[in-house]
Design a protein around this motif. Structure first.
Motif: not given
Length: 229
Positions: A181-203
Motif C-alpha cells: 500500500v505504501t509503495l503503490s500510493a503517491p507517498n514521498p520517496f523517502l517514506i517508501k524507502v523506509m517502508g521497504l527497509g523496515l519490511q526487509l529487516v522484519s523478514a
C-alpha cells in the motif's frame, strides 16, 4: 515540523531516560538489559494503544492513504520517535547494538522524522507502528522470564510461541500488505524507502525466529523423550 511535535520528542527522550533511571534503581539486583526491557515493554503497550486511538477509519485502518496526518497521528509518531532515539543511545551503554537492531532503529527514526516533516502518511505510519509493536511485549517478556528464573519452563515457551505468532501475523502478513500500500500510493520517496527497509529487516528477523522456534521445540521434544524413556 510543528513546534508541539519537537516538544513531544524532546520531552519524550528526557522522560524515557528518567523512567529508565528509576527502573534501574528499583531493580538494581537485575541487569541493565532487564530495566531497559521494562521500559521497552511500557513503550510498546502505550504505542499500540495510541496507534489504535489514531486510526481514522477502522473499516480500512490504513485509510486515507497518502493523506495529511491528523494531530493525533503526529503526536503518536512523535511519542514513538522519542523512544527510538532514547533506546538507540541506551543500548550502547550495555552490550552495544547489533547491526540488525541498529538498522531497525535508524530506519524507524528516519521514517518517523520524514513522516513528521512531511506531515503526511499518518495512516500508513500509525499502522506500521501498530504492526511492529504488537509483538514487542512478548519479545521482552520471554527475556524477562529468563532473568527471574523461568528459563526453559512451560511459561517461557508459551511466551516464545506468543511472540512468534504475533510477529508472524503482524510483520509477515500485515507487513507485506502495508508495504505494498505504501509503495503503490503517491507517498514521498523517502517514506517508501523506509517502508521497504523496515519490511526487509522484519523478514530477516522472521528467519531468525523460525530457527529459534525450531531449536526450542526440538529441544523440548528431546527432553520429553528422555523423560519418558
Amino acid at each position: 515540523m510543528e513546534e508541539y511535535v519537537i516538544r513531544i520528542v524532546v520531552v519524550g527522550v528526557m522522560s524515557w531516560s528518567l523512567i529508565f533511571m528509576i527502573t534501574r534503581r528499583t531493580f538494581a539486583s537485575y541487569s541493565f538489559e532487564f530495566s531497559n526491557r521494562l521500559v521497552s515493554t511500557l513503550h510498546a503497550t502505550v504505542a499500540v494503544i495510541l496507534a489504535s486511538l489514531s486510526v481514522q477509519h477502522w473499516s480500512c485502518p490504513v485509510c486515507p492513504v497518502a493523506s495529511y496526518s491528523s494531530p493525533q497521528q503526529m503526536k503518536t509518531l512523535a511519542f514513538s520517535m522519542s523512544y527510538m532515539m532514547y533506546d538507540l543511545v541506551c543500548c550502547h551503554f550495555d552490550k552495544g547494538v547489533g547491526l540488525d537492531n541498529a538498522i531497525h532503529h535508524l530506519v524507524s527514526i528516519v521514517g518517523f522524522g520524514a513522516g513528521l516533516a512531511y506531515q503526511r502518511c499518518g495512516s500508513e505510519m500509525v499502522a506500521a507502528l501498530w504492526i511492529t509493536e504488537i509483538s514487542s511485549p512478548f519479545l521482552h517478556l520471554r527475556e524477562l522470564l529468563k532473568e527471574i528464573g523461568f528459563r526453559d519452563t512451560d511459561l517461557n515457551l508459551a511466551a516464545d510461541i506468543c511472540f512468534a505468532t504475533f510477529f508472524t501475523l503482524g510483520r509477515m502478513v500485515g507487513g507485506p500488505y502495508l508495504a505494498y500500500v505504501t509503495l503503490s500510493a503517491p507517498n514521498p520517496f523517502l517514506i517508501k524507502v523506509m517502508g521497504l527497509g523496515l519490511q526487509l529487516v522484519s523478514a530477516f528477523w522472521f528467519y531468525k525466529i523460525i530457527r529459534m522456534m525450531r531449536y526450542k521445540l526440538k529441544k523440548r521434544s528431546s527432553s520429553s523423550d528422555k523423560k519418558f524413556s
